[in-house]
Design a protein around this motif. Structure first.
Motif, PDB file in Angstrom:
ATOM      1  N   VAL A 208       2.744  36.683 190.025  1.00  0.00           N
ATOM      2  CA  VAL A 208       2.649  38.125 190.280  1.00  0.00           C
ATOM      3  C   VAL A 208       3.694  38.550 191.315  1.00  0.00           C
ATOM      4  O   VAL A 208       4.363  39.566 191.161  1.00  0.00           O
ATOM      5  CB  VAL A 208       1.232  38.492 190.766  1.00  0.00           C
ATOM      6  CG1 VAL A 208       1.163  39.969 191.115  1.00  0.00           C
ATOM      7  CG2 VAL A 208       0.202  38.135 189.706  1.00  0.00           C
ATOM      8  N   ILE A 209       3.858  37.732 192.377  1.00  0.00           N
ATOM      9  CA  ILE A 209       4.804  38.103 193.446  1.00  0.00           C
ATOM     10  C   ILE A 209       6.232  37.935 192.985  1.00  0.00           C
ATOM     11  O   ILE A 209       7.057  38.842 193.109  1.00  0.00           O
ATOM     12  CB  ILE A 209       4.539  37.227 194.692  1.00  0.00           C
ATOM     13  CG1 ILE A 209       3.109  37.424 195.204  1.00  0.00           C
ATOM     14  CG2 ILE A 209       5.552  37.521 195.788  1.00  0.00           C
ATOM     15  CD1 ILE A 209       2.716  36.481 196.322  1.00  0.00           C
ATOM     16  N   ASP A 210       6.568  36.742 192.482  1.00  0.00           N
ATOM     17  CA  ASP A 210       7.933  36.445 192.046  1.00  0.00           C
ATOM     18  C   ASP A 210       7.858  35.390 190.951  1.00  0.00           C
ATOM     19  O   ASP A 210       7.809  34.192 191.231  1.00  0.00           O
ATOM     20  CB  ASP A 210       8.774  35.931 193.226  1.00  0.00           C
ATOM     21  CG  ASP A 210      10.232  35.723 192.846  1.00  0.00           C
ATOM     22  OD1 ASP A 210      10.571  35.872 191.653  1.00  0.00           O
ATOM     23  OD2 ASP A 210      11.040  35.398 193.744  1.00  0.00           O
ATOM     24  N   PRO A 211       7.791  35.818 189.691  1.00  0.00           N
ATOM     25  CA  PRO A 211       7.597  34.864 188.590  1.00  0.00           C
ATOM     26  C   PRO A 211       8.623  33.746 188.567  1.00  0.00           C
ATOM     27  O   PRO A 211       8.317  32.637 188.124  1.00  0.00           O
ATOM     28  CB  PRO A 211       7.704  35.742 187.340  1.00  0.00           C
ATOM     29  CG  PRO A 211       7.330  37.112 187.823  1.00  0.00           C
ATOM     30  CD  PRO A 211       7.855  37.215 189.218  1.00  0.00           C
ATOM     31  N   SER A 212       9.849  33.982 189.045  1.00  0.00           N
ATOM     32  CA  SER A 212      10.876  32.951 189.002  1.00  0.00           C
ATOM     33  C   SER A 212      10.569  31.778 189.922  1.00  0.00           C
ATOM     34  O   SER A 212      11.125  30.683 189.779  1.00  0.00           O
ATOM     35  CB  SER A 212      12.239  33.543 189.363  1.00  0.00           C
ATOM     36  OG  SER A 212      12.239  33.990 190.716  1.00  0.00           O
ATOM     37  N   ARG A 213       9.676  32.009 190.904  1.00  0.00           N
ATOM     38  CA  ARG A 213       9.370  30.940 191.859  1.00  0.00           C
ATOM     39  C   ARG A 213       8.006  30.296 191.611  1.00  0.00           C
ATOM     40  O   ARG A 213       7.625  29.343 192.296  1.00  0.00           O
ATOM     41  CB  ARG A 213       9.403  31.497 193.288  1.00  0.00           C
ATOM     42  CG  ARG A 213      10.757  32.080 193.677  1.00  0.00           C
ATOM     43  CD  ARG A 213      10.748  32.536 195.132  1.00  0.00           C
ATOM     44  NE  ARG A 213      10.513  31.424 196.049  1.00  0.00           N
ATOM     45  CZ  ARG A 213      10.330  31.569 197.361  1.00  0.00           C
ATOM     46  NH1 ARG A 213      10.330  32.784 197.887  1.00  0.00           N
ATOM     47  NH2 ARG A 213      10.126  30.511 198.116  1.00  0.00           N
ATOM     48  N   ALA A 214       7.275  30.799 190.645  1.00  0.00           N
ATOM     49  CA  ALA A 214       5.902  30.324 190.443  1.00  0.00           C
ATOM     50  C   ALA A 214       5.862  28.827 190.131  1.00  0.00           C
ATOM     51  O   ALA A 214       5.054  28.074 190.702  1.00  0.00           O
ATOM     52  CB  ALA A 214       5.243  31.119 189.319  1.00  0.00           C
ATOM     53  N   VAL A 215       6.726  28.411 189.188  1.00  0.00           N
ATOM     54  CA  VAL A 215       6.718  26.998 188.791  1.00  0.00           C
ATOM     55  C   VAL A 215       7.090  26.101 189.952  1.00  0.00           C
ATOM     56  O   VAL A 215       6.462  25.053 190.203  1.00  0.00           O
ATOM     57  CB  VAL A 215       7.664  26.782 187.599  1.00  0.00           C
ATOM     58  CG1 VAL A 215       7.810  25.287 187.314  1.00  0.00           C
ATOM     59  CG2 VAL A 215       7.137  27.506 186.377  1.00  0.00           C
ATOM     60  N   TRP A 216       8.100  26.500 190.743  1.00  0.00           N
ATOM     61  CA  TRP A 216       8.593  25.637 191.818  1.00  0.00           C
ATOM     62  C   TRP A 216       7.594  25.530 192.969  1.00  0.00           C
ATOM     63  O   TRP A 216       7.480  24.481 193.598  1.00  0.00           O
ATOM     64  CB  TRP A 216       9.940  26.154 192.321  1.00  0.00           C
ATOM     65  CG  TRP A 216      10.876  26.377 191.191  1.00  0.00           C
ATOM     66  CD1 TRP A 216      11.499  27.528 190.837  1.00  0.00           C
ATOM     67  CD2 TRP A 216      11.268  25.403 190.229  1.00  0.00           C
ATOM     68  NE1 TRP A 216      12.247  27.353 189.713  1.00  0.00           N
ATOM     69  CE2 TRP A 216      12.131  26.047 189.315  1.00  0.00           C
ATOM     70  CE3 TRP A 216      10.984  24.066 190.027  1.00  0.00           C
ATOM     71  CZ2 TRP A 216      12.706  25.387 188.242  1.00  0.00           C
ATOM     72  CZ3 TRP A 216      11.552  23.410 188.964  1.00  0.00           C
ATOM     73  CH2 TRP A 216      12.404  24.067 188.074  1.00  0.00           C
ATOM     74  N   VAL A 217       6.864  26.581 193.223  1.00  0.00           N
ATOM     75  CA  VAL A 217       5.828  26.507 194.246  1.00  0.00           C
ATOM     76  C   VAL A 217       4.732  25.532 193.808  1.00  0.00           C
ATOM     77  O   VAL A 217       4.248  24.699 194.600  1.00  0.00           O
ATOM     78  CB  VAL A 217       5.246  27.901 194.533  1.00  0.00           C
ATOM     79  CG1 VAL A 217       3.993  27.806 195.392  1.00  0.00           C
ATOM     80  CG2 VAL A 217       6.285  28.782 195.210  1.00  0.00           C
ATOM     81  N   ALA A 218       4.328  25.609 192.524  1.00  0.00           N
ATOM     82  CA  ALA A 218       3.309  24.697 192.016  1.00  0.00           C
ATOM     83  C   ALA A 218       3.793  23.247 192.088  1.00  0.00           C
ATOM     84  O   ALA A 218       3.038  22.328 192.470  1.00  0.00           O
ATOM     85  CB  ALA A 218       2.940  25.055 190.580  1.00  0.00           C
ATOM     86  N   VAL A 219       5.049  23.038 191.731  1.00  0.00           N
ATOM     87  CA  VAL A 219       5.603  21.679 191.809  1.00  0.00           C
ATOM     88  C   VAL A 219       5.610  21.178 193.246  1.00  0.00           C
ATOM     89  O   VAL A 219       5.252  20.020 193.526  1.00  0.00           O
ATOM     90  CB  VAL A 219       7.027  21.668 191.212  1.00  0.00           C
ATOM     91  CG1 VAL A 219       7.717  20.346 191.531  1.00  0.00           C
ATOM     92  CG2 VAL A 219       6.980  21.897 189.713  1.00  0.00           C
ATOM     93  N   SER A 220       5.997  22.007 194.200  1.00  0.00           N
ATOM     94  CA  SER A 220       6.015  21.604 195.610  1.00  0.00           C
ATOM     95  C   SER A 220       4.622  21.230 196.092  1.00  0.00           C
ATOM     96  O   SER A 220       4.438  20.252 196.825  1.00  0.00           O
ATOM     97  CB  SER A 220       6.591  22.738 196.473  1.00  0.00           C
ATOM     98  OG  SER A 220       7.942  22.968 196.167  1.00  0.00           O
ATOM     99  N   VAL A 221       3.637  22.015 195.676  1.00  0.00           N
ATOM    100  CA  VAL A 221       2.252  21.705 196.080  1.00  0.00           C
ATOM    101  C   VAL A 221       1.818  20.362 195.496  1.00  0.00           C
ATOM    102  O   VAL A 221       1.203  19.531 196.181  1.00  0.00           O
ATOM    103  CB  VAL A 221       1.292  22.830 195.636  1.00  0.00           C
ATOM    104  CG1 VAL A 221      -0.152  22.427 195.875  1.00  0.00           C
ATOM    105  CG2 VAL A 221       1.615  24.120 196.379  1.00  0.00           C
TER     106      VAL A 221
END
Length: 770
Positions: free
Chosen positions: A400-413
């Protein structure tokens, strides 16, 4: 006829003929069926004396010239040879003889299969790390322009070309280097569990898929940012940590193998007619007499019956000083005969020997899952589910905030929360502590014992063989009142000394412990005995030059023809107390010799130190209550229980546990096995009965009570390190998870943090091994 062919035809030296024994052959040879149905043998040999690759070539040539050898491969670095041969045409002894003829040494290598499995595992791990690290460097080189370029300095087509190159270099990492993670995750999922490899494999797969989508469709769902560099670096860090863990496990296995390699493969067995034959140690039986040359290891546990020597027992006890051995002394398998050739009687063989029991204890302890580790594992499962939920929730919020970063945030977590540090926190510390204790002569059979050892508040000590040694010292020597020969004073002392010398001369002909102690403590007379015989359960009988009969042993043996009356001295309780022998002549007792038990070195100091730590100590003994109290007084103990049976010992420990005490027990005998099993933590003396060692949580190999103090001190340090490791893992996750969820921790930094966290835990635990 050549030497090799004559060897094959039957001219085999006795020490090599043992290698052809089917029992011995199975230890280092595997058999299979070749073309045409013929049986083929595959033997592994340890080669000594090689210094370079040219030496290996000479050994290979010597082996290949033996008739019946199909293939021979020799490694100079590993000092090993692998020979494939036809049993119908040659024998294993011919292979060894051929190596010796070439100027080198050869011995069977029974651990070849395990060593080869470790070599393959480590070689694969090294290749996986090399491929991951090499490709990561190439990917990082291609990713650098994207990081340093500003604005439109990097043309889109060039950026796209670099992304394609990064994708191509990431393929070997994904297909080859990531194999352990994907295999581990698949095994966990098949077992319907969530293991450590699941979030790791998921993070790698998501990173690769999303980066591939960004590479081939920059305007698509995954945007234009690629993280091949983060993925390959993460895999490299994790593989590096796992390689260190693998090498640590291999070092433990090598330690066990080194211990067993100290055992000889053959022994010189002496037959009843005095002839000597070379046999496999696998064929030794209790009661066999074995000749042990100087420089060779003892092949079994037993007793020295002829000759004097010194033995190096450092392999078992950690003591570097040689131990003097004389007739009647015990010898242990694996110790080295440093002095003269001796003759021993075998008492325990195979798995019953102290060396095999110690190795079995180490192997069992190092493969179990202690309670603290199981507790950490129980937390790891819910933690992994929470990680998956947090990763999915973060992806949903960022979509919702920034779709381009959604995958990378999940991967980092997913990457940053890999619970490697949590799962390594306990076992790494406990294994390091177990290795440290093993070097100092304390072998743990149950790793949980370390935690229990710090909580004990009551300690029971067995007496005989635990606080005392298995030898006796000369105590009171009393001339009996009705001897009636000579006046008191100096003449009486001379008379006593003369009788003691007679007793020592007679005792020298017996192997009984009391006789050995007497013969060692007193100077024997020069009496020449005749008609010498030993009565089982009674003692010795012999006649002197004047034909008078002398007896040494129990009172009933020395005074066999008692008329029912008892002299005045027979009512003296002091003469009935403790181990003693009597000396008499012509049916009349003349001398009473009492023996005292010898306290183990450092026993009194250990007792004082443990009591200073606040522990309540109690001596348990099957001896009379008066003797138990006397021994307790010598040790500085305030409590002692005498006349204790195995049942009463067990009842005492159960009563203490019912009162809320955490109880430890130290013992060594068969009668101690029930109470050792009942105690919250139990320790057995290394020279004690096998059944006692089997029921104990730890073994004091050197038989020194002060090793218990060292074990308690290290146990306290271990728990501190465990708490530090768990605290670090918790703090790391508490800090890094919010950073990853906030998008402030890119995948490459998450991988670096996760690997660093695991390395910190391992490094902190390794401090215990020093």
């Amino acid at each position: 006829m050549s030497t090799l062919s004559s060897t094959t035809s039957g001219a085999v030296p006795p020490d090599l003929a043992v290698l052809d024994d089917p029992v011995e052959l199975r230890r280092y040879t595997r058999f299979d069926t070749g073309a045409g149905g013929q049986t083929l043998a595959d033997s592994s040999l340890r080669i000594t004396g090689m210094h370079c690759a040219a030496c290996a070539g000479l050994v290979e040539d010597a082996l290949r010239r033996v008739p019946g050898v199909i293939e021979a491969t020799v490694s100079a670095a590993g000092e090993r040879a692998r020979v494939r041969w036809q049993p119908a045409r040659t024998r294993a002894s011919a292979l060894v003889q051929a190596v010796r003829a070439a100027g080198y040494g050869a011995l069977p290598d029974a651990a070849a299969d395990a060593r080869e499995a470790r070599r393959i595992e480590q070689r694969r791990a090294l290749w996986q790390l090399f491929v991951a690290a090499f490709c990561a460097m190439q990917v990082m080189m291609m990713a650098t322009p994207s990081y340093v370029a500003h604005g439109n300095e990097l043309e889109p087509d060039l950026r796209q070309l670099l992304n394609w190159g990064s994708w191509l270099m990431s393929l070997p990492v994904l297909v080859f280097s990531c194999g352990p993670f994907f295999q581990g995750a698949w095994r966990s999922l098949r077992a319907r569990r969530i293991g450590m490899d699941v979030p790791v494999a998921l993070g790698i797969a998501v990173t690769f898929v999303a980066s591939s989508g960004a590479t081939f469709d920059p305007q698509g769902l995954f945007g234009h940012e690629v993280y091949f560099d983060s993925m390959t670096m993460f895999v490299s860090f994790l593989l590096g940590g796992r390689l260190l863990e693998t090498r640590a496990r291999h070092r433990v296995a090598q330690t066990l193998e080194a211990a067993l390699e100290g055992m000889p493969q053959t022994a010189w067995r002496v037959a009843e007619d005095g002839t000597v034959e070379s046999v496999s140690v696998q064929r030794l039986l209790p009661g066999d007499r074995v000749r042990v040359p100087a420089g060779q290891a003892f092949a079994a546990d037993g007793v020295l019956i002829e000759g004097r020597t010194t033995a190096d027992e450092s392999l078992l006890s950690g003591e570097s000083l040689p131990v003097a051995k004389e007739p009647g002394s015990t010898v242990v398998a694996g110790s080295l005969n440093l002095g003269d050739p001796v003759l021993m009687r075998v008492e325990r063989v195979g798995d019953d020997t102290r060396l095999e029991a110690i190795v079995a204890l180490m192997r069992d302890a190092l493969t179990q899952r202690p309670a603290l580790a199981r507790l950490a594992d129980r937390w790891a499962g819910p933690f992994l589910w929470a990680v998956l939920v947090l990763a999915a929730g973060s992806a949903a919020v960022w979509s919702v905030i920034d779709p381009s970063r959604a995958v990378w945030v999940a991967v980092s977590v997913l990457i940053v929360t890999c619970p490697c540090a949590l799962s390594l926190a306990v076992p790494s510390a406990l294994l390091s502590a177990a290795r440290a204790l093993a070097r100092h002569g304390v072998l743990l059979q149950r790793l949980d014992a370390l935690e229990t050892l710090t909580r004990i508040d009551r300690l029971y000590l067995d007496k005989t063989g635990t606080v005392t040694e298995d030898r006796l010292s000369l105590g009171e020597v009393r001339l009996l009142p009705d001897v009636g020969e000579g006046p008191a004073g100096d003449a009486s002392a001379q008379r006593q000394a003369a009788l003691l010398a007679q007793a020592a001369a007679l005792a020298g002909w017996s192997g009984h412990p009391l006789s050995r102690a007497l013969a060692a403590a007193a100077e024997p007379s020069g009496t020449v005995w005749s008609d010498l015989r030993e009565v089982a359960g009674g003692g010795l009988c012999a006649r002197d030059a004047e034909g008078r009969e002398w007896r040494l042993g129990s009172l009933a043996h020395v005074r066999p023809a008692a008329d029912g009356t008892s002299p005045a001295w027979a009512e003296d309780d002091a003469l009935q107390d403790g181990p003693a022998v009597w000396l008499g002549r012509e049916g009349r007792p003349l001398l009473h010799v009492r023996f005292d038990e010898v306290l183990r070195d450092g026993a009194a100091q250990t007792v004082a130190a443990l009591q200073a730590e606040g522990l309540t100590l109690c001596l348990l003994s099957g001896d009379r209550a008066a003797r138990a109290r006397a021994m307790a007084q010598r040790l500085g103990l305030r409590q002692a229980i005498g006349d204790a049976t195995p049942e009463s010992k067990l009842a005492e420990v159960q009563a203490a546990q019912a009162a809320g005490h955490v109880v430890a027990m130290v013992g060594d005998g068969i009668n101690d096995a029930p109470v050792l099993a009942q105690a919250d933590i139990s320790l057995a003396m290394g020279q004690g009965a096998l059944v006692a060692r089997a029921h104990a949580d730890a073994v004091l190999v050197r038989g020194r009570l002060d090793d218990l103090l060292r074990a308690r001190a290290l146990a306290r340090r271990t728990l501190r390190v465990v708490r530090q490791n768990l605290g670090w893992a918790a703090a790391y996750n508490a800090v890094c998870i919010p950073l990853a969820m906030a998008g402030w921790l890119p995948p490459w930094a998450a991988g670096l943090g996760m690997a660093s966290s695991s390395l910190f835990v391992i490094g902190n635990s390794l401090r215990l091994a020093r």
